[in-house]
Design a protein around this motif. Structure first.
Motif, PDB file in Angstrom:
ATOM      1  N   ILE A  55       0.872  -1.169   0.000  1.00  0.00           N
ATOM      2  CA  ILE A  55       0.000   0.000   0.000  1.00  0.00           C
ATOM      3  C   ILE A  55       0.917   1.229   0.000  1.00  0.00           C
ATOM      4  N   ALA A  56       0.654   2.180  -0.874  1.00  0.00           N
ATOM      5  CA  ALA A  56       1.523   3.355  -0.965  1.00  0.00           C
ATOM      6  C   ALA A  56       1.457   4.161   0.324  1.00  0.00           C
ATOM      7  N   SER A  57       2.593   4.731   0.702  1.00  0.00           N
ATOM      8  CA  SER A  57       2.620   5.598   1.884  1.00  0.00           C
ATOM      9  C   SER A  57       2.270   7.034   1.528  1.00  0.00           C
ATOM     10  N   SER A  58       2.514   7.410   0.281  1.00  0.00           N
ATOM     11  CA  SER A  58       2.185   8.757  -0.186  1.00  0.00           C
ATOM     12  C   SER A  58       1.625   8.685  -1.593  1.00  0.00           C
ATOM     13  N   VAL A  59       0.706   9.592  -1.877  1.00  0.00           N
ATOM     14  CA  VAL A  59       0.124   9.700  -3.216  1.00  0.00           C
ATOM     15  C   VAL A  59       0.366  11.114  -3.715  1.00  0.00           C
ATOM     16  N   MET A  60       0.943  11.234  -4.900  1.00  0.00           N
ATOM     17  CA  MET A  60       1.163  12.533  -5.510  1.00  0.00           C
ATOM     18  C   MET A  60       0.215  12.678  -6.690  1.00  0.00           C
ATOM     19  N   VAL A  61      -0.682  13.629  -6.588  1.00  0.00           N
ATOM     20  CA  VAL A  61      -1.675  13.863  -7.631  1.00  0.00           C
ATOM     21  C   VAL A  61      -1.258  15.088  -8.421  1.00  0.00           C
ATOM     22  N   GLN A  62      -1.022  14.890  -9.706  1.00  0.00           N
ATOM     23  CA  GLN A  62      -0.617  15.997 -10.565  1.00  0.00           C
ATOM     24  C   GLN A  62      -1.841  16.581 -11.263  1.00  0.00           C
ATOM     25  N   ALA A  63      -2.059  17.882 -11.077  1.00  0.00           N
ATOM     26  CA  ALA A  63      -3.185  18.560 -11.704  1.00  0.00           C
ATOM     27  C   ALA A  63      -2.872  18.823 -13.174  1.00  0.00           C
ATOM     28  N   VAL A  64      -3.910  19.117 -13.951  1.00  0.00           N
ATOM     29  CA  VAL A  64      -3.709  19.389 -15.371  1.00  0.00           C
ATOM     30  C   VAL A  64      -2.890  20.669 -15.557  1.00  0.00           C
ATOM     31  N   SER A  65      -2.927  21.575 -14.568  1.00  0.00           N
ATOM     32  CA  SER A  65      -2.076  22.762 -14.567  1.00  0.00           C
ATOM     33  C   SER A  65      -1.999  23.292 -13.143  1.00  0.00           C
ATOM     34  N   ALA A  66      -1.004  24.133 -12.880  1.00  0.00           N
ATOM     35  CA  ALA A  66      -0.799  24.660 -11.528  1.00  0.00           C
ATOM     36  C   ALA A  66      -1.982  25.490 -11.049  1.00  0.00           C
ATOM     37  N   SER A  67      -2.747  26.068 -11.974  1.00  0.00           N
ATOM     38  CA  SER A  67      -3.885  26.906 -11.587  1.00  0.00           C
ATOM     39  C   SER A  67      -5.001  26.099 -10.930  1.00  0.00           C
ATOM     40  N   TYR A  68      -5.002  24.773 -11.146  1.00  0.00           N
ATOM     41  CA  TYR A  68      -6.035  23.916 -10.542  1.00  0.00           C
ATOM     42  C   TYR A  68      -5.587  23.302  -9.220  1.00  0.00           C
ATOM     43  N   ALA A  69      -4.347  23.559  -8.796  1.00  0.00           N
ATOM     44  CA  ALA A  69      -3.812  22.888  -7.611  1.00  0.00           C
ATOM     45  C   ALA A  69      -4.609  23.223  -6.358  1.00  0.00           C
ATOM     46  N   THR A  70      -4.953  24.495  -6.174  1.00  0.00           N
ATOM     47  CA  THR A  70      -5.665  24.910  -4.963  1.00  0.00           C
ATOM     48  C   THR A  70      -7.052  24.283  -4.899  1.00  0.00           C
ATOM     49  N   SER A  71      -7.783  24.314  -6.007  1.00  0.00           N
ATOM     50  CA  SER A  71      -9.124  23.717  -6.026  1.00  0.00           C
ATOM     51  C   SER A  71      -9.042  22.204  -5.909  1.00  0.00           C
ATOM     52  N   LEU A  72      -7.955  21.613  -6.409  1.00  0.00           N
ATOM     53  CA  LEU A  72      -7.793  20.167  -6.324  1.00  0.00           C
ATOM     54  C   LEU A  72      -7.589  19.719  -4.878  1.00  0.00           C
ATOM     55  N   VAL A  73      -6.923  20.542  -4.071  1.00  0.00           N
ATOM     56  CA  VAL A  73      -6.752  20.227  -2.646  1.00  0.00           C
ATOM     57  C   VAL A  73      -8.114  20.068  -1.980  1.00  0.00           C
ATOM     58  N   SER A  74      -9.006  21.011  -2.205  1.00  0.00           N
ATOM     59  CA  SER A  74     -10.346  20.955  -1.607  1.00  0.00           C
ATOM     60  C   SER A  74     -11.124  19.748  -2.110  1.00  0.00           C
ATOM     61  N   ALA A  75     -11.013  19.463  -3.408  1.00  0.00           N
ATOM     62  CA  ALA A  75     -11.740  18.332  -3.980  1.00  0.00           C
ATOM     63  C   ALA A  75     -11.254  17.003  -3.409  1.00  0.00           C
ATOM     64  N   LEU A  76      -9.939  16.860  -3.235  1.00  0.00           N
ATOM     65  CA  LEU A  76      -9.387  15.624  -2.686  1.00  0.00           C
ATOM     66  C   LEU A  76      -9.739  15.464  -1.209  1.00  0.00           C
ATOM     67  N   GLN A  77      -9.738  16.559  -0.465  1.00  0.00           N
ATOM     68  CA  GLN A  77     -10.133  16.492   0.943  1.00  0.00           C
ATOM     69  C   GLN A  77     -11.582  16.039   1.066  1.00  0.00           C
ATOM     70  N   GLU A  78     -12.440  16.575   0.234  1.00  0.00           N
ATOM     71  CA  GLU A  78     -13.851  16.207   0.274  1.00  0.00           C
ATOM     72  C   GLU A  78     -14.049  14.754  -0.149  1.00  0.00           C
ATOM     73  N   TYR A  79     -13.313  14.314  -1.176  1.00  0.00           N
ATOM     74  CA  TYR A  79     -13.436  12.934  -1.651  1.00  0.00           C
ATOM     75  C   TYR A  79     -13.012  11.937  -0.564  1.00  0.00           C
ATOM     76  N   CYS A  80     -11.871  12.195   0.072  1.00  0.00           N
ATOM     77  CA  CYS A  80     -11.383  11.292   1.119  1.00  0.00           C
ATOM     78  C   CYS A  80     -12.286  11.317   2.348  1.00  0.00           C
ATOM     79  N   LYS A  81     -12.860  12.471   2.651  1.00  0.00           N
ATOM     80  CA  LYS A  81     -13.786  12.563   3.780  1.00  0.00           C
ATOM     81  C   LYS A  81     -15.029  11.717   3.533  1.00  0.00           C
ATOM     82  N   ASN A  82     -15.576  11.792   2.328  1.00  0.00           N
ATOM     83  CA  ASN A  82     -16.744  10.985   1.989  1.00  0.00           C
ATOM     84  C   ASN A  82     -16.410   9.502   1.940  1.00  0.00           C
ATOM     85  N   LEU A  83     -15.171   9.196   1.541  1.00  0.00           N
ATOM     86  CA  LEU A  83     -14.768   7.799   1.407  1.00  0.00           C
ATOM     87  C   LEU A  83     -14.571   7.121   2.761  1.00  0.00           C
TER      88      LEU A  83
END
Length: 397
Positions: free
Chosen positions: A217-245
């Motif tokens: 099982i991976a100890s860390s996951v690195m998610v690359q956004a389609v561009s740096a401008s989406y990085a901030t919104s991607l943080v919120s989306a991943l937090q919400e996804y993991c919370k629901n999961l």
């Protein structure tokens, strides 16, 4: 207006000590604002340089450290998680898995403790980590789990002082088990954001899953956004996804270098604004001093005012004369303050080895504000002068 300004300069020359004392508050206030804002911008740039320009589009996911709820599900970074993540969250270009272990590498009689990262092909390129020597992992080496290793710059220097490391075999020991690896690359010493590569070594995750920990099982996951401008919104989306999961808010820690830089930039701007506001108080204090000086000046020059009125000068002309004189003090003080502020900023930035950044916007704002202060606090003395009765003014001493 020009004549009033030239007369003001003559009055300043006649009263040098009073003029200098009037200028001090304005000079200190303007210079302080410029120094504070310039240092804030320079510090922000230094922070960005420390992180580097690469990896701004990467979001890191790690297991959380908070106590989980009774009905929560433990987060596991398996291949199923990777597949579902692509389907559930938008603006993802690639998902990289990494495992980290403490290890010791040795060559001959030299050894060094380090952090060893088991990574997938393309991980180093994604972070923009360049090689000083050698090459990156190939897909075949990762899939077959070949015993190849890439060293950070400090480790390579410690093991191979002569700089000849490519093709040499070193021992990597972890959990009291030793493995032989061929050195195929050495990383450059560079800023790489959240990835500390100088005192680290990299092996393929294929080898890790075959020889060290089967089906890990991976100890860390690195998610690359389609561009740096989406990085901030991607943080919120991943937090919400993991919370629901998982059913708990603290199941994972989601961080992004772009978000960290934005937060630091916001903090620096807020502090600079607050300190600039404090520095601007000295401008107001200086304005009060100018008002007091101008009141004294009006009293001393009563006969001059009476003569001008007797010769036909209107109250508006008298008012303008003293307003121009008050504004001239702050105009000169503002120019001197800008000069001193720029010089002090450059000197501090040179001593601290920071980027040469001067906030010209702050210079303009501080200058305009200083002139406004002069006009505002000169209104009362100018109005007093305009209202003087010429007969009373001529009879006064």
């Amino acid at each position: 207006m020009l004549e009033d300004f030239l007369n003001a300069l003559q009055n300043f020359r006649r009263n040098k000590t009073r003029t200098v004392l009037s200028l001090l508050g304005v000079i200190i206030g303007v210079a302080s604002v410029i120094v504070i804002t310039s240092m804030g911008q320079s510090s922000t740039e230094q922070i960005k340089d420390t992180f580097g320009s690469s990896g701004l589009d990467v979001v890191s996911i790690n297991s959380g450290f908070m106590r989980k709820k009774r009905n929560s599900v433990e987060m596991q970074f398996s291949e199923t998680f990777r597949e579902n993540l692509f389907a559930a969250v938008k603006n993802i270009r690639h998902v990289w898995y990494k495992n980290t272990l403490s290890a010791t590498v040795s060559y001959g009689e030299t050894s060094s403790n380090l952090t060893c990262n088991a990574i997938e092909t393309g991980y180093l390129e994604m972070y923009g980590l360049s090689l000083a020597q050698g090459r990156h992992f190939t897909v075949t080496e990762d899939v077959e789990g070949l015993q190849k290793i890439i060293l950070g710059s400090e480790i390579a220097t410690a093991l191979f002082p002569d700089g000849k490391s490519i093709g040499k075999y070193i021992l990597l020991t972890t959990n009291k088990v030793s493995y032989s690896f061929e050195v195929i690359g050495v990383l450059k010493e560079q800023n790489s954001g959240m990835e500390n590569s100088t005192n680290a070594a990299y092996i393929t995750r294929g080898f890790y899953s075959k020889k060290i920990t089967p089906n890990p099982i991976a100890s860390s996951v690195m998610v690359q956004a389609v561009s740096a401008s989406y990085a901030t919104s991607l943080v919120s989306a991943l937090q919400e996804y993991c919370k629901n999961l998982t059913g708990t808010e603290y199941s994972v820690n989601v961080t992004s270098m772009q978000t960290m830089i934005e937060q630091m930039d916001s903090i620096t701007r807020t502090l600079s604004l607050m300190l600039s506001a404090i520095a601007a108080i000295s401008l107001l204090v200086g304005g009060i001093g100018i008002m007091n000086i101008m009141i004294v000046t009006v009293t001393e020059r009563r006969q001059e005012i009476g003569i001008r009125k007797a010769l036909g000068a209107t109250p508006a002309a008298i008012r303008r004369q003293f307003l121009v004189e008050s504004a001239a003090i702050t105009l000169i003080g503002g120019l001197i303050g800008i000069f001193l502020g720029v010089v002090i900023s450059l000197a501090i930035e040179y001593v601290r080895s920071l980027a040469y950044i001067v906030s010209w916007q702050a210079c303009a704002i501080a200058f305009i504000f200083s002139v406004f202060v002069g006009i505002f606090f000169g209104l009362n003395p100018a109005a007093r002068a305009a209202k003087l009765d010429p007969v009373a003014a001529l009879s006064g001493e």
